[in-house]
Design a protein around this motif. Sequence first.
Motif, PDB file in Angstrom:
ATOM      1  N   GLY A 198       7.902  20.763  -6.284  1.00 20.00           N
ATOM      2  CA  GLY A 198       7.586  20.879  -4.876  1.00 20.00           C
ATOM      3  C   GLY A 198       6.124  21.272  -4.788  1.00 20.00           C
ATOM      4  O   GLY A 198       5.633  22.049  -5.603  1.00 20.00           O
ATOM      5  N   ALA A 199       5.433  20.720  -3.807  1.00 20.82           N
ATOM      6  CA  ALA A 199       4.008  21.014  -3.653  1.00 20.82           C
ATOM      7  C   ALA A 199       3.491  20.369  -2.376  1.00 20.82           C
ATOM      8  O   ALA A 199       4.192  19.578  -1.739  1.00 20.82           O
ATOM      9  N   LYS A 200       2.296  20.700  -2.049  1.00 18.12           N
ATOM     10  CA  LYS A 200       1.552  20.048  -0.969  1.00 18.12           C
ATOM     11  C   LYS A 200       0.162  19.778  -1.525  1.00 18.12           C
ATOM     12  O   LYS A 200      -0.370  20.564  -2.303  1.00 18.12           O
ATOM     13  N   GLY A 201      -0.389  18.665  -1.115  1.00 15.77           N
ATOM     14  CA  GLY A 201      -1.730  18.340  -1.578  1.00 15.77           C
ATOM     15  C   GLY A 201      -2.292  17.171  -0.801  1.00 15.77           C
ATOM     16  O   GLY A 201      -1.574  16.524  -0.023  1.00 15.77           O
ATOM     17  N   PRO A 202      -3.552  16.881  -1.002  1.00 16.11           N
ATOM     18  CA  PRO A 202      -4.165  15.754  -0.300  1.00 16.11           C
ATOM     19  C   PRO A 202      -3.528  14.432  -0.721  1.00 16.11           C
ATOM     20  O   PRO A 202      -2.999  14.309  -1.818  1.00 16.11           O
ATOM     21  N   MET A 203      -3.598  13.477   0.168  1.00 19.38           N
ATOM     22  CA  MET A 203      -3.030  12.148  -0.073  1.00 19.38           C
ATOM     23  C   MET A 203      -4.173  11.146  -0.217  1.00 19.38           C
ATOM     24  O   MET A 203      -5.120  11.147   0.570  1.00 19.38           O
ATOM     25  N   LEU A 204      -4.057  10.295  -1.241  1.00 16.57           N
ATOM     26  CA  LEU A 204      -5.010   9.212  -1.450  1.00 16.57           C
ATOM     27  C   LEU A 204      -4.284   7.892  -1.217  1.00 16.57           C
ATOM     28  O   LEU A 204      -3.122   7.744  -1.574  1.00 16.57           O
ATOM     29  N   LYS A 205      -4.989   6.930  -0.645  1.00 17.96           N
ATOM     30  CA  LYS A 205      -4.378   5.634  -0.355  1.00 17.96           C
ATOM     31  C   LYS A 205      -4.626   4.679  -1.526  1.00 17.96           C
ATOM     32  O   LYS A 205      -5.761   4.496  -1.961  1.00 17.96           O
ATOM     33  N   LEU A 206      -3.538   4.108  -2.033  1.00 15.45           N
ATOM     34  CA  LEU A 206      -3.625   3.068  -3.056  1.00 15.45           C
ATOM     35  C   LEU A 206      -3.268   1.742  -2.407  1.00 15.45           C
ATOM     36  O   LEU A 206      -2.223   1.614  -1.778  1.00 15.45           O
ATOM     37  N   GLU A 207      -4.142   0.773  -2.571  1.00 14.80           N
ATOM     38  CA  GLU A 207      -3.934  -0.570  -2.065  1.00 14.80           C
ATOM     39  C   GLU A 207      -4.497  -1.531  -3.103  1.00 14.80           C
ATOM     40  O   GLU A 207      -5.156  -1.091  -4.053  1.00 14.80           O
TER      41      GLU A 207
ATOM     42  N   GLU B 259       0.853  -1.191   0.000  1.00 18.15           N
ATOM     43  CA  GLU B 259       0.000   0.000   0.000  1.00 18.15           C
ATOM     44  C   GLU B 259       0.880   1.229   0.000  1.00 18.15           C
ATOM     45  O   GLU B 259       2.033   1.188   0.437  1.00 18.15           O
ATOM     46  N   GLU B 260       0.341   2.306  -0.526  1.00 18.24           N
ATOM     47  CA  GLU B 260       1.072   3.572  -0.559  1.00 18.24           C
ATOM     48  C   GLU B 260       0.079   4.714  -0.555  1.00 18.24           C
ATOM     49  O   GLU B 260      -1.112   4.537  -0.818  1.00 18.24           O
ATOM     50  N   LEU B 261       0.613   5.887  -0.256  1.00 20.78           N
ATOM     51  CA  LEU B 261      -0.146   7.112  -0.441  1.00 20.78           C
ATOM     52  C   LEU B 261       0.351   7.768  -1.716  1.00 20.78           C
ATOM     53  O   LEU B 261       1.523   7.651  -2.070  1.00 20.78           O
ATOM     54  N   ILE B 262      -0.551   8.471  -2.389  1.00 22.59           N
ATOM     55  CA  ILE B 262      -0.160   9.250  -3.549  1.00 22.59           C
ATOM     56  C   ILE B 262      -0.712  10.654  -3.354  1.00 22.59           C
ATOM     57  O   ILE B 262      -1.903  10.846  -3.142  1.00 22.59           O
ATOM     58  N   GLY B 263       0.198  11.622  -3.337  1.00 27.10           N
ATOM     59  CA  GLY B 263      -0.204  13.006  -3.193  1.00 27.10           C
ATOM     60  C   GLY B 263      -0.741  13.530  -4.513  1.00 27.10           C
ATOM     61  O   GLY B 263      -0.326  13.099  -5.586  1.00 27.10           O
ATOM     62  N   CYS B 264      -1.663  14.474  -4.434  1.00 26.66           N
ATOM     63  CA  CYS B 264      -2.292  15.045  -5.625  1.00 26.66           C
ATOM     64  C   CYS B 264      -2.279  16.563  -5.516  1.00 26.66           C
ATOM     65  O   CYS B 264      -2.534  17.115  -4.445  1.00 26.66           O
ATOM     66  N   CYS B 265      -1.970  17.223  -6.637  1.00 31.75           N
ATOM     67  CA  CYS B 265      -1.944  18.681  -6.643  1.00 31.75           C
ATOM     68  C   CYS B 265      -2.080  19.161  -8.089  1.00 31.75           C
ATOM     69  O   CYS B 265      -1.416  18.604  -8.977  1.00 31.75           O
ATOM     70  N   PRO B 266      -2.912  20.169  -8.347  1.00 32.19           N
ATOM     71  CA  PRO B 266      -2.975  20.702  -9.701  1.00 32.19           C
ATOM     72  C   PRO B 266      -1.614  21.248 -10.122  1.00 32.19           C
ATOM     73  O   PRO B 266      -0.902  21.876  -9.328  1.00 32.19           O
ATOM     74  N   LEU B 267      -1.263  21.021 -11.355  1.00 30.12           N
ATOM     75  CA  LEU B 267       0.026  21.460 -11.886  1.00 30.12           C
ATOM     76  C   LEU B 267       0.234  22.964 -11.659  1.00 30.12           C
ATOM     77  O   LEU B 267       1.330  23.401 -11.327  1.00 30.12           O
ATOM     78  N   ALA B 268      -0.809  23.730 -11.794  1.00 28.92           N
ATOM     79  CA  ALA B 268      -0.715  25.188 -11.642  1.00 28.92           C
ATOM     80  C   ALA B 268      -0.327  25.608 -10.226  1.00 28.92           C
ATOM     81  O   ALA B 268       0.167  26.721 -10.021  1.00 28.92           O
ATOM     82  N   ASP B 269      -0.513  24.739  -9.246  1.00 31.61           N
ATOM     83  CA  ASP B 269      -0.214  25.072  -7.846  1.00 31.61           C
ATOM     84  C   ASP B 269       1.144  24.555  -7.380  1.00 31.61           C
ATOM     85  O   ASP B 269       1.459  24.626  -6.195  1.00 31.61           O
ATOM     86  N   MET B 270       1.967  24.025  -8.300  1.00 29.07           N
ATOM     87  CA  MET B 270       3.264  23.459  -7.929  1.00 29.07           C
ATOM     88  C   MET B 270       4.390  24.355  -8.448  1.00 29.07           C
ATOM     89  O   MET B 270       4.174  25.159  -9.339  1.00 29.07           O
ATOM     90  N   TYR B 271       5.576  24.189  -7.866  1.00 33.36           N
ATOM     91  CA  TYR B 271       6.752  24.908  -8.369  1.00 33.36           C
ATOM     92  C   TYR B 271       7.789  23.883  -8.822  1.00 33.36           C
ATOM     93  O   TYR B 271       8.032  22.877  -8.159  1.00 33.36           O
ATOM     94  N   GLU B 272       8.358  24.130  -9.985  1.00 32.69           N
ATOM     95  CA  GLU B 272       9.296  23.190 -10.594  1.00 32.69           C
ATOM     96  C   GLU B 272      10.623  23.163  -9.835  1.00 32.69           C
ATOM     97  O   GLU B 272      11.185  24.203  -9.535  1.00 32.69           O
ATOM     98  N   THR B 273      11.109  21.946  -9.564  1.00 33.36           N
ATOM     99  CA  THR B 273      12.414  21.779  -8.918  1.00 33.36           C
ATOM    100  C   THR B 273      13.430  21.133  -9.858  1.00 33.36           C
ATOM    101  O   THR B 273      14.627  21.360  -9.721  1.00 33.36           O
ATOM    102  N   VAL B 274      12.953  20.309 -10.792  1.00 35.43           N
ATOM    103  CA  VAL B 274      13.802  19.702 -11.818  1.00 35.43           C
ATOM    104  C   VAL B 274      13.082  19.899 -13.149  1.00 35.43           C
ATOM    105  O   VAL B 274      11.944  19.446 -13.306  1.00 35.43           O
TER     106      VAL B 274
END
Length: 150
Positions: free
Chosen positions: A106-115, A79-94
């Motif tokens: 880099g970003a922050k967003g809600p996490m969804l559980k994948l299992e 199982e894992e979490l996957i963070g989600c964030c609209p592209l427009a709300d993120m800042y490029e690091t690479v």
Amino acid sequence: MIYDSIENLIANAPSFMPRVAELLPLLKAASAHSYEELQKMNFTPLDVRLKEYDTRPAPEVPFEAHKRMWDLQIVMAGEELIGCCPLADMYETVPYDEAADVAYYGAKGPMLKLEPGMAILVAPWDGHQPEVAVTGTPTHVKKLVVKLPW
């Protein structure tokens, strides 16, 4: 982004996703077979990538996004979490790598559980942060990632 059970995707995706007929054999196989059995199957012409890894703490995992491909991610074991964030709300690091079709953010967003039994379909305009540990202890994950052209 679509986050749902594999069974619901099998039942409902044909009504709203063009070309989903190409995915149905893979979805049905993922629902009925183990990761090891799927490794022996051929899903041509789909670009199916079988991945195994240990999850990591969220601060160690960057967000990513693609320009040319959607990601269909199906966890077969672990199982894992996957963070989600609209592209427009993120800042490029690479910066974007054309050959790999990925940029990191880099970003922050809600996490969804994948299992097992769950899937997520991530659009090119959705940033996502896969491989995040659900608890403080890493989990070994076996996952299918299908790259779908946009």
